[in-house]
Design a protein around this motif. Structure first.
Motif, short mmCIF file in Angstrom:
data_model
loop_
_atom_site.label_atom_id
_atom_site.label_comp_id
_atom_site.label_asym_id
_atom_site.label_seq_id
_atom_site.Cartn_x
_atom_site.Cartn_y
_atom_site.Cartn_z
N ALA A 1 2.47 1.57 -3.49
CA ALA A 1 1.46 1.96 -4.48
C ALA A 1 1.13 3.44 -4.36
CB ALA A 1 0.21 1.12 -4.32
N ASP A 2 0.99 3.94 -3.14
CA ASP A 2 0.71 5.37 -2.95
C ASP A 2 1.85 6.24 -3.48
OD1 ASP A 2 -1.74 4.82 -1.82
OD2 ASP A 2 -1.07 5.14 0.25
N ALA A 3 3.09 5.80 -3.25
CA ALA A 3 4.25 6.57 -3.72
C ALA A 3 4.34 6.55 -5.24
CB ALA A 3 5.52 6.03 -3.10
N THR B 1 1.95 6.02 -7.50
CA THR B 1 0.83 6.65 -8.19
C THR B 1 0.79 8.16 -7.97
OG1 THR B 1 -0.64 6.18 -6.33
CG2 THR B 1 -0.62 4.59 -8.16
N LYS C 1 0.34 9.76 -4.99
CA LYS C 1 -0.43 10.22 -3.84
C LYS C 1 0.46 10.83 -2.77
CE LYS C 1 -4.27 7.03 -4.39
NZ LYS C 1 -5.02 5.93 -3.80
N THR C 2 1.69 10.33 -2.66
CA THR C 2 2.66 10.89 -1.72
C THR C 2 3.98 11.08 -2.46
OG1 THR C 2 3.38 8.71 -0.97
CG2 THR C 2 1.62 9.75 0.29
N ALA D 1 0.83 -1.20 0.00
CA ALA D 1 0.00 0.00 0.00
C ALA D 1 0.86 1.26 0.00
CB ALA D 1 -0.93 -0.01 1.21
N LEU D 2 1.92 1.28 0.80
CA LEU D 2 2.82 2.44 0.83
C LEU D 2 3.52 2.64 -0.50
CD1 LEU D 2 4.44 1.93 4.36
CD2 LEU D 2 2.83 3.72 3.70
N SER E 1 9.73 9.35 -4.47
CA SER E 1 9.00 8.43 -5.34
C SER E 1 9.36 8.63 -6.81
CB SER E 1 7.49 8.58 -5.14
OG SER E 1 7.09 9.90 -5.37
#
Length: 74
Positions: free
Chosen positions: A30-32, A34, A36-37, A27-28, A54
């Motif tokens: 994937a967020d980086a 895409t 999101k972070t 999850a971490l 990222s």
């Protein structure tokens, strides 16, 4: 669990052991990736915190939750 992070434009990798679950790490990451972070933030078993931009991540290899077996293979 072992995690390896490959960086763009460098031959070295970041390697760490974490007690987080595979789902948490995925999850971490994937967020980086895409957007999101802007940073991938991971911590290892000794309490060190790793902050990775990222934009510079080439790959992330996530090991399994299984511990290594000790002994001789015959």
């Amino acid at each position: 669990m072992e995690i390896r992070i490959g960086m763009i434009n460098t031959s070295r990798e970041i390697g760490l052991e974490t007690s987080s679950s595979v789902a948490e790490v995925e999850a971490l990451v994937a967020d980086a990736l895409t957007g999101k972070t802007p940073l991938l933030k991971l911590s290892d078993e000794k309490g060190k915190v790793y902050l990775v931009s990222s934009a510079n991540i080439a790959f992330v290899e996530v090991g399994s939750d299984q511990s290594r077996r000790v002994g001789f293979v015959g």
